[in-house]
Design an enzyme around this catalytic site. Structure first.
Site, mmCIF file in Angstrom:
data_model
loop_
_atom_site.group_PDB
_atom_site.id
_atom_site.type_symbol
_atom_site.label_atom_id
_atom_site.label_comp_id
_atom_site.label_asym_id
_atom_site.label_seq_id
_atom_site.Cartn_x
_atom_site.Cartn_y
_atom_site.Cartn_z
ATOM 1 N N HIS A 98 0.850 -1.209 0.000
ATOM 2 C CA HIS A 98 0.000 0.000 0.000
ATOM 3 C C HIS A 98 0.877 1.248 0.000
ATOM 4 O O HIS A 98 0.597 2.215 -0.720
ATOM 5 C CB HIS A 98 -0.880 0.051 1.264
ATOM 6 C CG HIS A 98 -1.937 -0.992 1.340
ATOM 7 N ND1 HIS A 98 -2.149 -1.749 2.467
ATOM 8 C CD2 HIS A 98 -2.882 -1.396 0.440
ATOM 9 C CE1 HIS A 98 -3.172 -2.573 2.256
ATOM 10 N NE2 HIS A 98 -3.633 -2.389 1.048
ATOM 11 N N ARG B 168 -2.030 -6.152 -8.274
ATOM 12 C CA ARG B 168 -0.902 -7.101 -8.245
ATOM 13 C C ARG B 168 -1.039 -8.183 -9.301
ATOM 14 O O ARG B 168 -0.069 -8.844 -9.626
ATOM 15 C CB ARG B 168 -0.826 -7.774 -6.863
ATOM 16 C CG ARG B 168 -0.305 -6.898 -5.755
ATOM 17 C CD ARG B 168 -0.662 -7.487 -4.425
ATOM 18 N NE ARG B 168 -2.103 -7.648 -4.357
ATOM 19 C CZ ARG B 168 -2.774 -8.067 -3.288
ATOM 20 N NH1 ARG B 168 -2.126 -8.412 -2.206
ATOM 21 N NH2 ARG B 168 -4.078 -8.155 -3.296
ATOM 22 N N SER C 51 -2.426 -7.800 2.674
ATOM 23 C CA SER C 51 -2.902 -7.687 4.057
ATOM 24 C C SER C 51 -3.133 -9.069 4.652
ATOM 25 O O SER C 51 -2.858 -9.294 5.834
ATOM 26 C CB SER C 51 -4.191 -6.861 4.110
ATOM 27 O OG SER C 51 -3.908 -5.510 3.855
ATOM 28 N N LYS D 120 -15.761 -8.707 3.529
ATOM 29 C CA LYS D 120 -14.652 -9.181 4.365
ATOM 30 C C LYS D 120 -14.977 -9.078 5.853
ATOM 31 O O LYS D 120 -15.712 -8.181 6.269
ATOM 32 C CB LYS D 120 -13.391 -8.329 4.091
ATOM 33 C CG LYS D 120 -12.786 -8.541 2.705
ATOM 34 C CD LYS D 120 -11.514 -7.713 2.555
ATOM 35 C CE LYS D 120 -10.878 -7.886 1.184
ATOM 36 N NZ LYS D 120 -9.784 -6.909 0.963
#
Ligand code: PNS
Length: 157
Positions: free
Chosen positions: A17, A90, A128, A41
């Protein structure tokens, strides 16, 4: 004034990040980094904890402000006068998800465009969820998480 928003769960903020935030700060006059709720989430940290770690991580960056918002991203961007959303990607999987979200956000506000920034290859493995595993198994966090955010977390015991 070119204003952008970089939204995310930041559960927790990672060095990946931070790379995207630094690169976005070089492109825009002001970047709001916003801790948000991802309805899909179940986070490890509360929204306030995620925000506290993020705020510490970006405190030294010029033109960058950390905030917390629990509503719609498009509404937050409009409130801040931002015309651009910034996201890091990514992989092709990330791209597919971000492409869909970009269409949703544009449908909510026709002025709102999304800028996708590709990850640096050396940071590709950092996510994360990977950082949460390092936290669970008490492994060193310096290779994947900003030092200021680690310090905030240590303060919680
Ligand atoms: O870091 P994440 O979990 O990939 O970030 C996703 C996030 C929080 C940016 C997304 O879930 C979001 O925008 N949430 C706010 C609610 C919203 O605006 N939803 C509609 C756009 S998808």
């Amino acid at each position: 004034m070119r204003i952008a928003v970089f939204p995310g769960s930041f559960d927790p903020v990672t060095l990946g990040h931070m790379d995207v935030i630094t690169r976005a700060a070089a492109m825009f006059d002001r970047v709001y980094i916003c801790t948000m709720v991802n309805a899909g989430k179940s986070p490890m940290f509360t929204t306030e904890q995620r925000f506290e770690m993020l705020r510490a991580a970006v405190a030294e960056l010029d033109g960058v402000t950390a905030e917390l918002w629990t509503g719609l991203l498009a509404d937050y961007a409009r409130e801040r006068g931002a015309r651009w959303l910034v996201k890091g990607v990514r992989s092709g999987t990330d791209f597919d998800a971000e492409y869909g979200m970009a269409q949703i956000n544009r449908s909510l506000d026709a002025q709102l465009d999304t800028v996708l920034i590709p990850s640096r290859p050396e940071l590709l493995h950092i996510s994360s969820s990977m950082v949460r595993e390092m936290i669970r198994y008490k492994r060193p966090l310096e290779p994947c998480m900003p030092r200021a955010a680690i310090e905030v977390m240590k303060g919680w015991g």
